[in-house]
Write an enzyme that holds these catalytic residues in place. Sequence first.
Site, short mmCIF file in Angstrom:
data_model
loop_
_atom_site.label_atom_id
_atom_site.label_comp_id
_atom_site.label_asym_id
_atom_site.label_seq_id
_atom_site.Cartn_x
_atom_site.Cartn_y
_atom_site.Cartn_z
N HIS A 466 0.84 -1.21 0.00
CA HIS A 466 0.00 0.00 0.00
C HIS A 466 0.88 1.26 0.00
CE1 HIS A 466 -3.59 2.41 1.36
NE2 HIS A 466 -2.62 3.19 1.81
N GLU A 467 1.79 1.34 0.96
CA GLU A 467 2.64 2.54 1.06
C GLU A 467 3.54 2.66 -0.17
OE1 GLU A 467 1.87 4.74 3.02
OE2 GLU A 467 0.60 3.54 4.33
N HIS A 470 1.73 4.48 -2.88
CA HIS A 470 1.88 5.94 -2.72
C HIS A 470 3.26 6.36 -3.21
CE1 HIS A 470 -1.75 6.91 -0.56
NE2 HIS A 470 -1.47 6.16 0.49
N HIS A 473 3.49 6.74 -6.87
CA HIS A 473 2.80 7.96 -7.29
C HIS A 473 3.77 9.15 -7.20
CE1 HIS A 473 -1.43 10.07 -7.04
NE2 HIS A 473 -0.84 10.25 -8.19
#
Length: 681
Positions: A466-467, A470, A473
């Site tokens: 998940h991290e 990010h 991104h």
Amino acid sequence: MSEKNPLLEPFDQAPFSKIKNQHFKPAFIQAIEDARAEIDAIVDNPDAPTFENTLEALDFSGHQLDRISSVFFNLNSAETNEEIQKIAQEISPLLSEFGNDIILNEGLFHRVKSVYEKKDELSLSPEQDTLLEKTYKKFSRNGANLNEEDKKKLRKIDAELSKLKLTFGENVLAETNKYELLLTNEKDVEGLPEGEKEAAEQLAQSKGKEGWLITLDYPSYIPFMKYAKNRELRKELSIAFGSKGFHNDELDNQENVLKIVALRHQRANLLGYPTHAHFVLEERMAETPEKVTDFLNELLEKAKPAAEREFKELEDFAKELDHIDRLEKWDSAYYSEKLKQKLFNLDDEKLKPYFKLENVINGVFKVAEMLFGLTFKEVSTIDKYHQDVKTYEVYDDSNNFISLFYADFHPRAGKRGGAWMTSYKSQFTLNGKNSRPHISNVCNFTKPTSTKPSLLTFNEVTTLFHEFGHGLHGMLANTTYPSLSGTSVYWDFVELPSQVMENWCYEKEALELFAHHYQTGELIPMEYVEKIKESATFQEGMATVRQLSFGFLDMAWHGTDPTNIKDVKAYENKAFEGTDLFPKTPETCMSTSFSHIFQGGYSSGYYSYKWAEVLDADAFAYFKEQGIFNRSVADKFKEHVLSKGGTENPMELYKRFRGAEPKIDALLERAGLLGKVPKGF
């Protein structure tokens, strides 16, 4: 000759080893002064306002201040101490005041407004158009059109809020750090897996104590709640965790909560909005509080019947197993784990040997390589703020440098709990040069012990992915303006890249890349993979209702006038009415440690986790149709979502990637909430 301040020298990589705490305040004061001079130069420019000499100049101003801020506030989260916290309290009002000086600068706003009013005559690119729109709104939404007296009120509110939010977070961290449960009777750690017992023993030894030490840090707290047989101790720990900031002492956050929501409401009213939620949501995909509430209620309607069936199933199971008459919150993780093992014969202890931290890191890197052509090269020459931090240079498949990547994975005293992605330097393009970003992932995974490496639970594996989503991104950002780069997007869009990455953790093709037994090298058995997928929807109704309850609580605090709220706990209970499954615990209060909305940036935005789940389920359905490592779908995702940052309306970007707006069906199907029938036991 006085010592040079490393923060005021030009730097690319953050010069952590050269920075002393006493450097921060003078660096901030100087950098604010320099940034002011840059603003003055824009305002005093005798030439007529243009996009270039006003909007562009403004977006690239204050670069050194941004860099210093990112270093300082990231350290305040990941490697803080009392001195840094004290500096933060002194610096935050100065930054808040400087921010207001820009927003309330009439000469600057006049120039921005005159460009804005001529925008139809300008041939702006979509990114330039977005920058103009966002900059103008930033002024108007933050008081530029107010009279002098109201501008003063706004400044006062912002200065108070910045301090209150810091104090809130410091209290939560202090509460987390001060609680210790030292167990000296081995019977009290019965049920805990060997690895968890060893970690608890080593933690006790590190503090010069005998026995097993349990704390409120996630790697200590979660396993105890999941495995410890002693119900009374689970209750004690659960109440300690749930009552952070709720003890009517010097670390109490009740007054801070009431002050924060009251000030946010006053601020919104001052700017012409009915509530803080109306103000925030104007700049979100969801647009209005009504749409958010409708969205939450639509999901609740689908999830609640499943949640109630699952709760009854868990209640019956606990009664059958241990004659538990009334299921309490501190029973949830324990009996859920037991029921999960019974239904799927799958528990974290069986899975953990296949998820050695280093292997999972290599796995997520491999997934990024197969999807986006990235390679991660660990280097020891990059300065870092703690020995636990790993540093990497990231390259694309044409060997172009893409990003620096910092990874900080273990808990320690000066680090707040949880997991997050952050940036030490944004990506931007200036004078034809694409300046690449410096991105960081911070998590709190169990440290290696003397006999075992760091082994992750499956939940921690998904957290890492998940991290890292990010992180991608941020790393793959490819825009012109720093304020539109990377994760600088609407908050209900920012979770799409992170949540979509979690999907690969459930796929056989991805698990084969990294899920190997840390001792034997054996690949995770495919029956485990099937069970991981099968168990992914286990208690999904309960999990969804829990997540929705946080969204409802957030909207309750921020979507109404909070002026007459006197009792934080009573108000919270009312907000939770439609989502309660477990009996209430009077000793605990969620709001007093709800850092996401009272310290972080999620006020009126907690719903965005579920909103982004709709996007991510819909997006991953596209990958599944074409193949989870399909390069052309990945290229589209990179081109239209990851690289574009906040340069265009997120729904337009999403439609360009997917070909249509997202539908809720993919999420309901993935969560097993379409006519879900519970398994019997």
